[in-house]
Design an enzyme around this catalytic site. Structure first.
Site, mmCIF file in Angstrom:
data_model
loop_
_atom_site.group_PDB
_atom_site.id
_atom_site.type_symbol
_atom_site.label_atom_id
_atom_site.label_comp_id
_atom_site.label_asym_id
_atom_site.label_seq_id
_atom_site.Cartn_x
_atom_site.Cartn_y
_atom_site.Cartn_z
ATOM 1 N N LYS A 1 0.779 -1.139 0.010
ATOM 2 C CA LYS A 1 0.049 -0.005 -0.060
ATOM 3 C C LYS A 1 0.983 1.330 -0.003
ATOM 4 C CE LYS A 1 -1.947 -1.126 3.899
ATOM 5 N NZ LYS A 1 -0.963 -2.459 4.013
ATOM 6 N N THR A 2 1.830 1.307 0.954
ATOM 7 C CA THR A 2 2.658 2.579 1.210
ATOM 8 C C THR A 2 3.461 2.633 -0.290
ATOM 9 O OG1 THR A 2 2.905 2.063 3.365
ATOM 10 C CG2 THR A 2 4.454 3.584 2.416
ATOM 11 N N ASP B 1 0.379 7.954 5.951
ATOM 12 C CA ASP B 1 0.817 6.514 5.945
ATOM 13 C C ASP B 1 0.506 5.751 7.281
ATOM 14 O OD1 ASP B 1 2.036 4.113 4.820
ATOM 15 O OD2 ASP B 1 3.785 4.721 5.684
ATOM 16 N N ASP B 2 -0.038 4.612 7.138
ATOM 17 C CA ASP B 2 -0.357 3.752 8.387
ATOM 18 C C ASP B 2 -1.328 4.647 9.455
ATOM 19 O OD1 ASP B 2 0.486 1.370 7.876
ATOM 20 O OD2 ASP B 2 2.484 1.602 8.834
ATOM 21 N N LYS C 1 -12.144 16.974 5.180
ATOM 22 C CA LYS C 1 -13.194 17.619 4.547
ATOM 23 C C LYS C 1 -13.102 18.923 4.175
ATOM 24 C CE LYS C 1 -16.357 14.006 6.903
ATOM 25 N NZ LYS C 1 -17.276 13.895 7.632
ATOM 26 N N LYS D 1 5.628 -7.558 0.199
ATOM 27 C CA LYS D 1 6.661 -7.174 1.227
ATOM 28 C C LYS D 1 7.179 -8.606 1.679
ATOM 29 C CE LYS D 1 7.923 -3.995 4.452
ATOM 30 N NZ LYS D 1 7.410 -2.783 5.446
#
Length: 698
Positions: A501-502, A555-556, A583, A655
């Protein structure tokens, strides 16, 4: 006349009117004795003949008035009407400082003494000041209080001479990329001052007394304020840094503020509307004009400074001959009372320069080296301007300095620094600038190094699902660029830990080619308190609002929120901060793409953060077919072993795939990784299975 040396005797003129013409008259029969061949002068005095040059018209003429007969009654003199008469009577006549001229006006005899004579396009001369009166000469009148003469309508005499130059070339003042901002400043603050006073009085408006220049550091706020001061025909600007006003003594700080306005007060008291413009430049004005009640030092000195400034600018005895220019990086810290109309009402954002502005700045800083032939022909400033997205003016100057340092270093002999340097060989080439771009990192640029660390193994094809997410994400980045209705787009990448994802978020940030890309991760906030973490997160978003296009990677997110499953426990303060920021629409003209990553999507859904993202993409683990594609790209297994290895890696995060391949590449006894990655050897399958079992077991 007698003998060889003709002389003149002063006597009365035949008519009184001739005495007020500022001419000398003589008999036509005697004129030939005083003619100077080839000269425009009618007669010669003892000394050299003065022949006026071509550009000899007066731009400014200052005259001190008095009555011919002392003790005459008080008289109001209309400066506008008197200027018309003087230009008409003395047109094309030469006036010299110290000269006294007699003239008649409305039945009264007057004498004016020339106190200043300035020629067009020239500064004040140290020698004799003289010039010729023209139809465009601006005339200023002075009169002592004891003379009985009162000058009225002085400002209506002609158009204002507030500016020293007839036209402005901002690049000649060292200002690049701020043409639009200067146009706004001119329209709001100076356009009314250019017109005669009677025009503004008929319009029923007052001049602007203050302006505020705000924006990121290094964008040219101080430079523009200083140059505005040099452009104007007023008193020498007073430049003060905010903290310099502060004093440890009670009441001394307020006195320092009053002293800044003392000269303007005395000038207005003595000359009224004829007073010159006084400019006071406050650098770092946020240091002394914080919002009242926001400081807790117990002295209340900051509140007193704000009150003192408000009194001087817009109080009962407010000054009309002052222009206050404030500069700050933090407009939000200023007291709002300072920003209303009548005070610092002109507020101009000096933002990061666009590509054309960056080109102008680079041209300014390389102009001298180009004139001296130190700039190599291969230097392409247009290409440099395109590559320096989100560089401020100060950072562009730093790039030029860094490039010059590379060029100078090539000419130095490190073994003998005393060796003569050949100036002719100094050349700043394009490679010097490219090296400088790696050395000077923009504060509001892309964090390329941080992003590259997030994808050490690069990005490669690993299945249709990953390809689909990447393509859709790049379309969202394009949507942010071109769409008028989507200034804020956000999406969440969720999936098992280690699924890439990162790395995918970092790749999207790099490939989007946005000028501002920042990653917010928990690793940079270890040990910080919750309020400090919130402040850092808010700062990244605030910096993004200064850039036209921005990417922010969260991230995370569960680590940012300090999530622990036992309890569960998390930071509500950080959670609420993220909900607001996700938002909040950016300012007009700014666009932001926010990418979040998480391995705890259910938790984010329970606290409402998942719903704050517009889209959520699931990043899966690798299936057998996906793992096979990755192994084929790595080329570390023989063709016969790839299928079996891929089958063993089914449902494995990418990973962990890289980790088990790295472990297997070391060999049983180590040292074989270099041969494997160079293609000389292949991974032993049996050892690969052992490594895989270790990873699964532990």
């Amino acid at each position: 006349m007698a003998g060889r040396s003709p002389t003149m005797i002063v006597t009365n003129t035949p008519a009184k009117d001739l005495a007020y013409t500022n001419f000398a008259y003589c008999s036509p029969s005697d004129l030939r004795n005083f003619l100077v061949p080839g000269s425009r002068l009618a007669f010669a005095l003892i000394g050299d003949v003065f022949i006026p040059p071509e550009d000899f018209n007066l731009a400014l003429l200052t005259l001190e008035l008095e009555f011919v007969k002392k003790g005459a009654k008080d008289e109001n003199v209309d400066a506008a009407l008197l200027s018309q008469q003087i230009r008409k009577r003395f047109i094309n006549q030469i006036m010299t400082t110290g000269q006294r001229v007699t003239f008649e006006y409305h039945g009264n005899g007057y004498i004016f003494t020339v106190t200043q004579a300035t020629i067009e396009g020239q500064e004040k001369s140290k020698g004799i000041e003289r010039g010729m009166i023209s139809a465009d000469t601006y005339i200023v009148y002075e009169a002592s209080k004891s003379s009985g003469i009162k000058i009225v309508n002085q400002r209506e005499a002609t158009s204002s001479n507030i500016f020293k130059n007839k036209e402005f070339n901002l690049q000649s003042f060292g200002i690049g990329g701020l043409s639009a901002e200067f146009a706004d400043i001119f329209r709001r603050a100076f356009a009314s001052r250019v017109f005669p006073a009677h025009v503004t009085s008929k319009l029923g408006i007052k001049h602007v007394k203050g302006m505020l220049l705000y924006g990121p550091p290094g964008t040219g706020k101080t430079l523009m304020a200083r140059q505005i001061g040099t452009m104007l025909n007023g008193k020498e600007p007073k430049i003060v840094n905010g903290p310099e006003v502060l004093s440890k003594f009670v009441g001394e700080t307020e006195k320092n503020v009053r002293d800044l306005f003392a000269d303007a007060e005395n000038d207005q008291r003595a000359n009224g509307d004829q007073s010159e413009l006084h400019i006071i430049i406050f650098d770092e004005i946020d240091a002394i004009c914080k919002s009242r009640g926001s400081t807790r030092d117990g002295t209340g000195v900051h509140d007193s400074i704000v009150n003192q400034l408000l009194t001087k600018i817009d109080g009962v005895e407010s000054l009309n001959n002052v222009l206050l220019i404030g500069m700050t990086n933090r407009k939000d810290l200023l007291d709002e009372a300072l920003l209303r109309p009548g005070r610092l009402e002109v507020q101009v954002e000096i933002s990061l320069p666009d590509e054309n502005g960056r080109l102008q700045i680079l041209q300014i800083h390389t102009n001298k080296m180009k004139e001296s032939s130190f700039l190599a022909p291969d230097v392409n400033l247009e290409a440099l301007a395109a590559r320096t997205k989100n560089f401020s003016g100060a950072e562009l100057e730093g790039v030029v300095k860094s490039a010059v340092s590379y060029a100078l270093n090539r000419q130095l002999n490190m073994e003998d620094l005393t060796k003569q340097v050949d100036e002719e060989n100094i050349k700043v080439v394009m490679d010097d600038f490219l090296n400088a771009l790696h050395e000077v990192i923009p504060a509001f640029g892309a964090s390329t190094d941080d992003l590259e660390r997030c994808r050490l193994n690069g990005i490669m094809e690993c299945g249709t699902r990953h390809d689909h997410i990447y393509q859709r994400s790049m379309l969202l980045a394009e949507q942010v660029k071109v769409s008028q209705g989507s200034p804020l787009v956000s999406f969440l990448l969720e999936g098992p830990s280690g699924s890439g994802k990162t790395a995918m978020a970092a790749t999207i940030g790099i490939e989007s080619d946005f000028p501002y890309v920042k990653i917010i991760s928990a690793e940079t906030m270890i040990g910080l308190s919750e309020p400090t973490k919130c402040a850092q997160i808010v700062k990244v978003f605030e910096d993004a609002y200064k850039s036209p296009l921005s990417v922010i990677i969260l991230d995370d997110i569960e680590r940012l929120l300090e999530y622990v499953a036992i309890g569960p426990r998390f930071s509500n303060l950080i959670s609420q901060t993220l909900l607001v920021l996700l938002k909040r629409l950016p300012p007009k003209g700014k666009k932001i793409l926010v990418i979040g990553t998480t391995s705890e999507v259910n938790f984010l859904e329970s606290v409402g953060i998942r719903d704050a993202f517009a889209l959520t993409y699931h990043v899966p683990t690798l299936k057998t077919e996906d793992a096979k594609k990755v192994l084929q790209k790595l080329n570390v297994f023989s063709n016969d072993d790839v299928d079996a290895a891929a089958e063993a890696l089914n449902d494995m995060p990418i990973k962990k795939l890289y980790m088990v391949v790295e472990m297997a590449a070391q060999g049983e006894n180590g040292g074989s990784a270099e041969a494997i990655y160079s293609g000389k050897e292949k991974i032993n399958v049996a050892h690969f299975y052992d490594c895989l079992q270790d990873m699964v077991r532990y």
